[in-house]
Enzyme design. Structure first.
Site, short mmCIF file in Angstrom:
data_model
loop_
_atom_site.label_atom_id
_atom_site.label_comp_id
_atom_site.label_asym_id
_atom_site.label_seq_id
_atom_site.Cartn_x
_atom_site.Cartn_y
_atom_site.Cartn_z
N CYS A 156 57.48 48.16 23.79
CA CYS A 156 57.10 47.27 22.67
C CYS A 156 56.84 48.08 21.40
O CYS A 156 56.14 49.10 21.45
CB CYS A 156 55.85 46.49 23.04
SG CYS A 156 55.23 45.52 21.66
N CYS A 178 48.45 46.83 19.18
CA CYS A 178 48.16 45.46 19.53
C CYS A 178 47.12 45.44 20.66
O CYS A 178 47.07 46.36 21.48
CB CYS A 178 49.47 44.80 19.99
SG CYS A 178 49.27 43.20 20.74
N CYS A 228 48.72 43.96 26.51
CA CYS A 228 49.67 44.83 27.24
C CYS A 228 49.30 46.32 27.26
O CYS A 228 50.13 47.17 26.97
CB CYS A 228 51.05 44.75 26.60
SG CYS A 228 51.84 43.20 26.79
N GLN A 266 48.00 27.55 34.01
CA GLN A 266 48.38 28.93 34.30
C GLN A 266 49.43 29.38 33.29
O GLN A 266 50.40 28.65 33.05
CB GLN A 266 48.96 29.04 35.71
CG GLN A 266 47.96 28.72 36.81
CD GLN A 266 46.92 29.82 37.01
OE1 GLN A 266 46.99 30.87 36.38
NE2 GLN A 266 45.96 29.57 37.86
N PHE A 270 36.32 23.92 40.39
CA PHE A 270 36.92 24.45 39.16
C PHE A 270 38.41 24.08 39.16
O PHE A 270 39.28 24.93 39.02
CB PHE A 270 36.76 25.98 39.08
CG PHE A 270 35.36 26.48 39.28
CD1 PHE A 270 34.48 26.58 38.20
CD2 PHE A 270 34.88 26.81 40.54
CE1 PHE A 270 33.18 27.04 38.38
CE2 PHE A 270 33.59 27.27 40.72
CZ PHE A 270 32.73 27.38 39.65
N GLU A 322 35.67 19.51 38.00
CA GLU A 322 36.08 20.25 36.80
C GLU A 322 35.27 19.69 35.63
O GLU A 322 35.05 18.49 35.55
CB GLU A 322 37.58 20.03 36.57
CG GLU A 322 38.11 20.31 35.19
CD GLU A 322 38.01 21.78 34.78
OE1 GLU A 322 38.34 22.67 35.57
OE2 GLU A 322 37.57 22.01 33.63
N ASP A 366 38.50 28.24 42.31
CA ASP A 366 39.27 29.04 41.36
C ASP A 366 38.49 29.11 40.05
O ASP A 366 38.85 28.48 39.06
CB ASP A 366 40.65 28.37 41.13
CG ASP A 366 41.55 29.18 40.21
OD1 ASP A 366 41.20 30.31 39.85
OD2 ASP A 366 42.63 28.66 39.85
N CYS A 387 40.62 35.55 39.25
CA CYS A 387 41.37 36.35 38.28
C CYS A 387 40.56 37.58 37.87
O CYS A 387 40.91 38.24 36.90
CB CYS A 387 41.76 35.50 37.07
SG CYS A 387 40.36 34.73 36.27
C1 LIG Z 1 40.80 29.52 36.41
S1 LIG Z 1 40.71 27.85 35.91
C2 LIG Z 1 41.28 27.07 37.36
C3 LIG Z 1 42.12 25.87 37.15
C4 LIG Z 1 42.94 25.27 38.29
N1 LIG Z 1 42.76 25.83 39.57
C5 LIG Z 1 44.40 25.25 37.89
O1 LIG Z 1 45.18 26.03 38.46
O2 LIG Z 1 44.73 24.50 36.97
C6 LIG Z 1 39.00 27.57 35.90
C7 LIG Z 1 38.61 26.15 35.53
O3 LIG Z 1 37.21 26.02 35.73
C8 LIG Z 1 36.67 25.18 34.72
N2 LIG Z 1 35.22 25.48 34.69
C9 LIG Z 1 34.63 26.63 34.26
N3 LIG Z 1 33.31 26.60 34.51
C10 LIG Z 1 33.05 25.42 35.12
C11 LIG Z 1 31.87 24.83 35.64
N4 LIG Z 1 30.69 25.46 35.60
N5 LIG Z 1 31.95 23.60 36.21
C12 LIG Z 1 33.15 22.96 36.26
N6 LIG Z 1 34.30 23.48 35.80
C13 LIG Z 1 34.27 24.69 35.24
C14 LIG Z 1 37.48 25.52 33.50
O4 LIG Z 1 37.45 24.47 32.56
C15 LIG Z 1 38.87 25.76 34.09
O5 LIG Z 1 39.62 24.57 34.08
#
Ligand SMILES: C[S@@+](CC[C@H](N)C(=O)[O-])C[C@H]1O[C@@H](n2cnc3c(N)ncnc32)[C@H](O)[C@@H]1O
Length: 456
Positions: free
Chosen positions: A74, A80, A83, A286, A315, A336, A384, A411
């Site tokens: 790059c 930047c 990356c 994602q 989540f 969520e 997640d 993650c």
């Molecule tokens: C890594 S993403 C996972 C999304 C899902 N598994 C997907 O693939 O679309 C984490 C999610 O957790 C939500 N989130 C974060 N903190 C939270 C909480 N305390 N209670 C409910 N949701 C939460 C975020 O808004 C986000 O949508």
């Protein structure tokens, strides 16, 4: 630090990489961090900053390069903020990520085989979402690009970015040209002056639909809205959504106070696991569609769902895991806190005829016990969480709900390890791990861990 010391050149042997992929060396009692340096290398660096026994170094020269070193392709590598691992060849990046996962699990007392990280065959142009910032450029007024490493209020040009798709990057010159032609300036979060904040670009990989969202400070009307429409529509193929988003928050984080559709629809669509998801400007989705498919397949493989299972998806975002599991289980509840994501999940469940899927809007910590009670037996918990992890309280509530299986998608290996420490005492054992590379050339890694309740 006195000037003399700042000029002092250090000759160092790099001993390893930290979690951010930064080279580490020792110098007396000091730990020296050198971005861009690789394990085994001998390098020359100068100290840039000191914090107690940690020195932030700046790489001057690589005297003895590591065999895994490659020329970063790059043109903006180093300047930047993204990356940061481009100087490490791709197989070595995957090996580094595998080590990160192993070490984080070991710190949590988990010893388990971590197979090779599932990488990409073509690890470039993978992002379906690009966030750009406007900055002030003394020679031309305004510039649109990526944050400069270490100087977040400056931007480096976006042209030539290798992890963004060229069809989306085509919007950058068009929007920059429009801003210059209309004499618009960049918003400065330090002085709260100026107008143009960020440009958000999204695409549905499977659908070819594209979104361009201009984020500005507050105003009654957008100057030159018609010209912006023309300039963007001319260069972005598959444009489905051109938005003007007003964000009046003083900080840099994306906050949507008002959205105006300048052209087309409010959202684009992306396909995953056979369903079409609407993706709005602020929705979590994602960012690497190809690897998200592999992630979903991995989650389904490790979940080993049975038709009698009651499942919690914590989540859950727009419900990608819950909706994919719904036809395979007795019932599933997703939690969520982004209301709009929950509504999208409910609409998709209804359209697909998944009457056994329910979605609750609110914080996981508060809703988890009620959701577990309403399921009539929790057999499987999927979670997640964001990079900050789920936290001890949520993990202990999962432990008290006592599902036979837990599948944790993370993650951030560090918070994954910290969270597991709260769950293991409830009688769980990690029996499978998979790691996937959703973010090539960055230090990030996605991990899926399957736990089974063995005792109690
Ligand atoms: C890594 S993403 C996972 C999304 C899902 N598994 C997907 O693939 O679309 C984490 C999610 O957790 C939500 N989130 C974060 N903190 C939270 C909480 N305390 N209670 C409910 N949701 C939460 C975020 O808004 C986000 O949508």
């Amino acid at each position: 630090m006195p000037d003399q010391a700042a000029e002092q050149v250090m000759d160092l042997r790099i001993e390893g990489l930290d979690a951010e992929g930064v080279g580490l060396a020792s110098r007396g009692a000091d730990r020296v961090r050198i971005p861009g340096a690789l394990p085994g290398e001998r390098v020359e660096a100068i100290p840039a900053r000191r914090h107690r026994h940690r020195v932030e170094g700046r790489l001057l020269r690589v005297l003895e390069p590591a065999p895994e070193r490659v020329a970063a392709p790059c043109p903006h590598y180093g300047e930047c903020g993204g990356c940061s691992l481009q100087h490490l060849d791709y197989p070595a990046q995957l090996a580094f990520k595998r080590r990160r996962v192993k070490e984080a699990l070991a710190r949590a007392g988990v010893t388990v085989d971590v197979p090779s990280v599932i990488g990409m065959e073509e690890p470039w142009g993978y992002r379906n979402k690009v966030d750009l910032s406007f900055g002030h450029d003394p020679s031309r007024g305004v510039r649109l690009g990526f944050h400069r490493r270490g100087r977040w209020h400056e931007v480096v040009p976006a042209a030539g970015c290798l992890i963004a798709p060229p069809e989306l990057l085509a919007a950058v010159r068009a929007v920059e040209g429009w801003a210059l032609a209309h004499g618009l300036d960049a918003y400065d979060p330090r002085t709260h002056t100026g107008f143009l904040r960020t440009l958000l670009l999204r695409e549905g990989r499977a659908t070819g639909q594209r979104m361009v969202a201009l984020v500005t400070a507050g105003a009654e009307a957008l100057p030159g809205a018609g010209a912006l429409r023309e300039a963007v529509a001319r260069v972005v193929p598959g444009l489905r959504s051109l938005l003007w988003v007003v964000n009046e928050a003083p900080s840099d984080a994306l906050k949507v106070d008002r959205v105006q559709v300048l052209w087309g629809e409010e959202a684009i669509e992306e396909e995953l696991g056979g369903l079409r998801y609407p993706v709005a400007v602020e929705s979590f989705f994602q960012t690497n569609t190809l690897q998200a498919r592999r992630l979903l397949a991995t989650v389904l493989e490790l979940a080993k769902a049975a038709p009698t299972d009651g499942v919690l998806d914590l989540f859950c975002g727009v419900g990608t895991f819950a909706l994919a599991l719904s036809p395979r289980v007795r019932n599933v509840v997703g939690i969520e806190w982004v209301e709009e994501a929950v509504q999208s999940a409910r609409r998709l469940a209804e359209a697909a005829g998944f009457s056994n899927a329910r979605f609750l809007a609110g914080p996981v910590r508060l809703l988890l016990p009620e959701a577990a009670a309403g399921l009539g037996g929790v057999d499987l918990v999927l979670l997640d969480p964001p990079r900050s992890g789920a936290g001890g309280k949520v993990m202990r509530k999962i432990g008290r709900a006592a599902p036979r299986r837990v599948v944790y998608v993370s993650c951030n290996p560090q918070t994954l390890g910290e969270d597991l420490v709260h769950l293991l005492p409830f009688g769980y054992r990690v029996n499978q791990v998979r790691a996937l590379d959703l973010f090539p050339h960055t230090p990030h890694v996605e991990t899926v861990v399957r736990l089974e309740r063995t005792g109690r």
